[in-house]
Design a protein around this motif. Structure first.
Motif, PDB file in Angstrom:
ATOM      1  N   GLU A 100       0.834  -1.205   0.000  1.00 39.11           N
ATOM      2  CA  GLU A 100       0.000   0.000   0.000  1.00 39.11           C
ATOM      3  C   GLU A 100       0.870   1.258   0.000  1.00 39.11           C
ATOM      4  O   GLU A 100       0.570   2.233  -0.693  1.00 39.11           O
ATOM      5  N   ILE A 101       1.955   1.231   0.766  1.00 38.01           N
ATOM      6  CA  ILE A 101       2.879   2.365   0.794  1.00 38.01           C
ATOM      7  C   ILE A 101       3.507   2.542  -0.583  1.00 38.01           C
ATOM      8  O   ILE A 101       3.613   3.665  -1.101  1.00 38.01           O
ATOM      9  N   GLU A 102       3.896   1.429  -1.182  1.00 32.82           N
ATOM     10  CA  GLU A 102       4.516   1.456  -2.510  1.00 32.82           C
ATOM     11  C   GLU A 102       3.561   2.072  -3.538  1.00 32.82           C
ATOM     12  O   GLU A 102       3.983   2.862  -4.389  1.00 32.82           O
ATOM     13  N   ASP A 103       2.273   1.740  -3.453  1.00 37.12           N
ATOM     14  CA  ASP A 103       1.282   2.290  -4.374  1.00 37.12           C
ATOM     15  C   ASP A 103       1.213   3.816  -4.247  1.00 37.12           C
ATOM     16  O   ASP A 103       1.144   4.533  -5.246  1.00 37.12           O
ATOM     17  N   VAL A 104       1.217   4.325  -3.011  1.00 39.00           N
ATOM     18  CA  VAL A 104       1.170   5.767  -2.773  1.00 39.00           C
ATOM     19  C   VAL A 104       2.443   6.418  -3.318  1.00 39.00           C
ATOM     20  O   VAL A 104       2.391   7.468  -3.966  1.00 39.00           O
ATOM     21  N   VAL A 105       3.599   5.789  -3.075  1.00 32.18           N
ATOM     22  CA  VAL A 105       4.874   6.336  -3.545  1.00 32.18           C
ATOM     23  C   VAL A 105       4.873   6.435  -5.068  1.00 32.18           C
ATOM     24  O   VAL A 105       5.247   7.478  -5.633  1.00 32.18           O
ATOM     25  N   VAL A 106       4.437   5.383  -5.749  1.00 37.09           N
ATOM     26  CA  VAL A 106       4.395   5.385  -7.218  1.00 37.09           C
ATOM     27  C   VAL A 106       3.468   6.485  -7.723  1.00 37.09           C
ATOM     28  O   VAL A 106       3.799   7.210  -8.666  1.00 37.09           O
ATOM     29  N   ALA A 107       2.313   6.632  -7.077  1.00 39.82           N
ATOM     30  CA  ALA A 107       1.359   7.670  -7.480  1.00 39.82           C
ATOM     31  C   ALA A 107       1.973   9.063  -7.325  1.00 39.82           C
ATOM     32  O   ALA A 107       1.832   9.916  -8.213  1.00 39.82           O
ATOM     33  N   VAL A 108       2.668   9.307  -6.224  1.00 37.41           N
ATOM     34  CA  VAL A 108       3.288  10.619  -5.988  1.00 37.41           C
ATOM     35  C   VAL A 108       4.421  10.855  -6.987  1.00 37.41           C
ATOM     36  O   VAL A 108       4.567  11.968  -7.512  1.00 37.41           O
ATOM     37  N   GLN A 130       0.930  12.516   3.228  1.00 36.64           N
ATOM     38  CA  GLN A 130      -0.246  11.692   2.933  1.00 36.64           C
ATOM     39  C   GLN A 130      -0.382  10.513   3.895  1.00 36.64           C
ATOM     40  O   GLN A 130      -1.490  10.116   4.241  1.00 36.64           O
ATOM     41  N   LEU A 131       0.743   9.955   4.317  1.00 38.09           N
ATOM     42  CA  LEU A 131       0.712   8.741   5.139  1.00 38.09           C
ATOM     43  C   LEU A 131       0.984   9.016   6.614  1.00 38.09           C
ATOM     44  O   LEU A 131       1.370   8.104   7.334  1.00 38.09           O
ATOM     45  N   ALA A 132       0.755  10.236   7.046  1.00 41.10           N
ATOM     46  CA  ALA A 132       1.040  10.603   8.436  1.00 41.10           C
ATOM     47  C   ALA A 132       0.386   9.615   9.402  1.00 41.10           C
ATOM     48  O   ALA A 132      -0.803   9.366   9.349  1.00 41.10           O
ATOM     49  N   GLY A 133       1.212   9.015  10.233  1.00 37.03           N
ATOM     50  CA  GLY A 133       0.714   8.094  11.249  1.00 37.03           C
ATOM     51  C   GLY A 133       0.480   6.678  10.759  1.00 37.03           C
ATOM     52  O   GLY A 133       0.241   5.783  11.549  1.00 37.03           O
ATOM     53  N   GLN A 134       0.550   6.457   9.446  1.00 36.33           N
ATOM     54  CA  GLN A 134       0.255   5.134   8.919  1.00 36.33           C
ATOM     55  C   GLN A 134       1.502   4.388   8.467  1.00 36.33           C
ATOM     56  O   GLN A 134       1.435   3.200   8.176  1.00 36.33           O
ATOM     57  N   ALA A 135       2.629   5.095   8.387  1.00 37.77           N
ATOM     58  CA  ALA A 135       3.881   4.460   7.972  1.00 37.77           C
ATOM     59  C   ALA A 135       5.036   5.245   8.573  1.00 37.77           C
ATOM     60  O   ALA A 135       4.956   6.461   8.706  1.00 37.77           O
ATOM     61  N   ASP A 136       6.105   4.541   8.925  1.00 44.75           N
ATOM     62  CA  ASP A 136       7.248   5.259   9.487  1.00 44.75           C
ATOM     63  C   ASP A 136       8.147   5.758   8.359  1.00 44.75           C
ATOM     64  O   ASP A 136       8.164   5.236   7.250  1.00 44.75           O
ATOM     65  N   GLY A 137       8.902   6.791   8.659  1.00 44.10           N
ATOM     66  CA  GLY A 137       9.752   7.443   7.667  1.00 44.10           C
ATOM     67  C   GLY A 137      10.796   6.529   7.062  1.00 44.10           C
ATOM     68  O   GLY A 137      11.147   6.657   5.884  1.00 44.10           O
ATOM     69  N   LYS A 138      11.304   5.614   7.863  1.00 42.84           N
ATOM     70  CA  LYS A 138      12.341   4.701   7.385  1.00 42.84           C
ATOM     71  C   LYS A 138      11.806   3.809   6.261  1.00 42.84           C
ATOM     72  O   LYS A 138      12.461   3.631   5.239  1.00 42.84           O
ATOM     73  N   THR A 139      10.620   3.278   6.444  1.00 45.28           N
ATOM     74  CA  THR A 139      10.004   2.420   5.427  1.00 45.28           C
ATOM     75  C   THR A 139       9.716   3.227   4.165  1.00 45.28           C
ATOM     76  O   THR A 139      10.006   2.779   3.053  1.00 45.28           O
ATOM     77  N   ILE A 140       9.158   4.417   4.343  1.00 43.81           N
ATOM     78  CA  ILE A 140       8.857   5.278   3.198  1.00 43.81           C
ATOM     79  C   ILE A 140      10.143   5.594   2.439  1.00 43.81           C
ATOM     80  O   ILE A 140      10.200   5.485   1.217  1.00 43.81           O
ATOM     81  N   SER A 141      11.179   5.965   3.168  1.00 44.15           N
ATOM     82  CA  SER A 141      12.457   6.322   2.557  1.00 44.15           C
ATOM     83  C   SER A 141      13.038   5.161   1.742  1.00 44.15           C
ATOM     84  O   SER A 141      13.501   5.351   0.613  1.00 44.15           O
ATOM     85  N   THR A 142      12.990   3.972   2.292  1.00 41.91           N
ATOM     86  CA  THR A 142      13.513   2.788   1.607  1.00 41.91           C
ATOM     87  C   THR A 142      12.764   2.562   0.290  1.00 41.91           C
ATOM     88  O   THR A 142      13.396   2.299  -0.751  1.00 41.91           O
ATOM     89  N   ILE A 143      11.458   2.673   0.320  1.00 38.86           N
ATOM     90  CA  ILE A 143      10.647   2.444  -0.873  1.00 38.86           C
ATOM     91  C   ILE A 143      10.885   3.541  -1.913  1.00 38.86           C
ATOM     92  O   ILE A 143      11.032   3.253  -3.109  1.00 38.86           O
ATOM     93  N   VAL A 144      10.960   4.805  -1.455  1.00 41.62           N
ATOM     94  CA  VAL A 144      11.198   5.915  -2.385  1.00 41.62           C
ATOM     95  C   VAL A 144      12.555   5.742  -3.055  1.00 41.62           C
ATOM     96  O   VAL A 144      12.685   5.901  -4.282  1.00 41.62           O
ATOM     97  N   LYS A 145      13.585   5.392  -2.288  1.00 42.78           N
ATOM     98  CA  LYS A 145      14.929   5.194  -2.863  1.00 42.78           C
ATOM     99  C   LYS A 145      14.901   4.097  -3.920  1.00 42.78           C
ATOM    100  O   LYS A 145      15.499   4.222  -4.989  1.00 42.78           O
ATOM    101  N   ALA A 146      14.207   2.997  -3.612  1.00 45.97           N
ATOM    102  CA  ALA A 146      14.135   1.883  -4.554  1.00 45.97           C
ATOM    103  C   ALA A 146      13.434   2.289  -5.842  1.00 45.97           C
ATOM    104  O   ALA A 146      13.858   1.881  -6.937  1.00 45.97           O
ATOM    105  N   LYS A 147      12.411   3.093  -5.747  1.00 47.54           N
ATOM    106  CA  LYS A 147      11.631   3.493  -6.927  1.00 47.54           C
ATOM    107  C   LYS A 147      12.366   4.551  -7.758  1.00 47.54           C
ATOM    108  O   LYS A 147      12.218   4.585  -8.972  1.00 47.54           O
ATOM    109  N   LEU A 148      13.133   5.421  -7.104  1.00 47.56           N
ATOM    110  CA  LEU A 148      13.827   6.482  -7.825  1.00 47.56           C
ATOM    111  C   LEU A 148      15.183   6.046  -8.364  1.00 47.56           C
ATOM    112  O   LEU A 148      15.751   6.711  -9.233  1.00 47.56           O
ATOM    113  N   ALA A 149      15.714   4.950  -7.854  1.00 44.24           N
ATOM    114  CA  ALA A 149      17.057   4.529  -8.279  1.00 44.24           C
ATOM    115  C   ALA A 149      17.028   3.894  -9.656  1.00 44.24           C
ATOM    116  O   ALA A 149      16.057   3.448 -10.150  1.00 44.24           O
TER     117      ALA A 149
END
Length: 149
Positions: A100-108, A130-149
């Protein structure tokens, strides 16, 4: 009902049931709310967003402390920290799965038109909001890095 009111109700329950772990965690959370209210430039009442950020910070502190204790072989100190984190997590919204986090990251990323790592700050800011309180920053950061790399 505001989160602060829920915390007070849970504190009363913890006192009645003599649950010292929950009481310690809830008192620390209440203290963090009070500190946030009395900061210079703070408004009289905290918004729901501010309350969630404070709770997330408290949970993260306990999990980080527990991790350090575990690394040092002090499980006896890590267990209370993890128990307190569990007590505080009941006030957070249900966490999202990585998919679900990955879906939001891809959309953004598509919305912003991010092309590479130089756009990570923009993407992180929007996703975190968008994900305030529903995901921690570390997880978001890892997914964003993977998608942008």
């Amino acid at each position: 009902m505001s989160i602060q009111k829920q915390v007070m109700d849970k504190m009363k329950e913890a006192m009645k049931s003599k649950d010292t772990v929950a009481l310690t965690a809830l008192r620390a959370l209440k203290s963090a709310f009070m500190l946030a209210k009395t900061e210079a430039g703070a408004s009289e009442d905290l918004t729901a967003d501010q309350e969630l950020k404070i709770i997330q910070k408290q949970v993260k502190q306990r999990k980080d402390s527990a991790q350090v204790f575990i690394e040092q072989g002090r499980q006896d100190l890590a267990d209370p920290e993890l128990a307190e984190a569990t007590v505080l997590e009941q006030f957070l919204p249900e966490p999202l799965s990585e998919k679900e986090i990955e879906d939001v990251v891809v959309a953004v990323i598509n919305q912003v038109g991010a092309a590479g790592m130089k756009d990570m700050g923009k993407v992180m800011g929007m996703v975190s909001k968008q994900l305030a309180g529903q995901a921690d920053g570390k997880t978001i950061s890892t997914i964003v890095k993977a998608k942008l790399a």
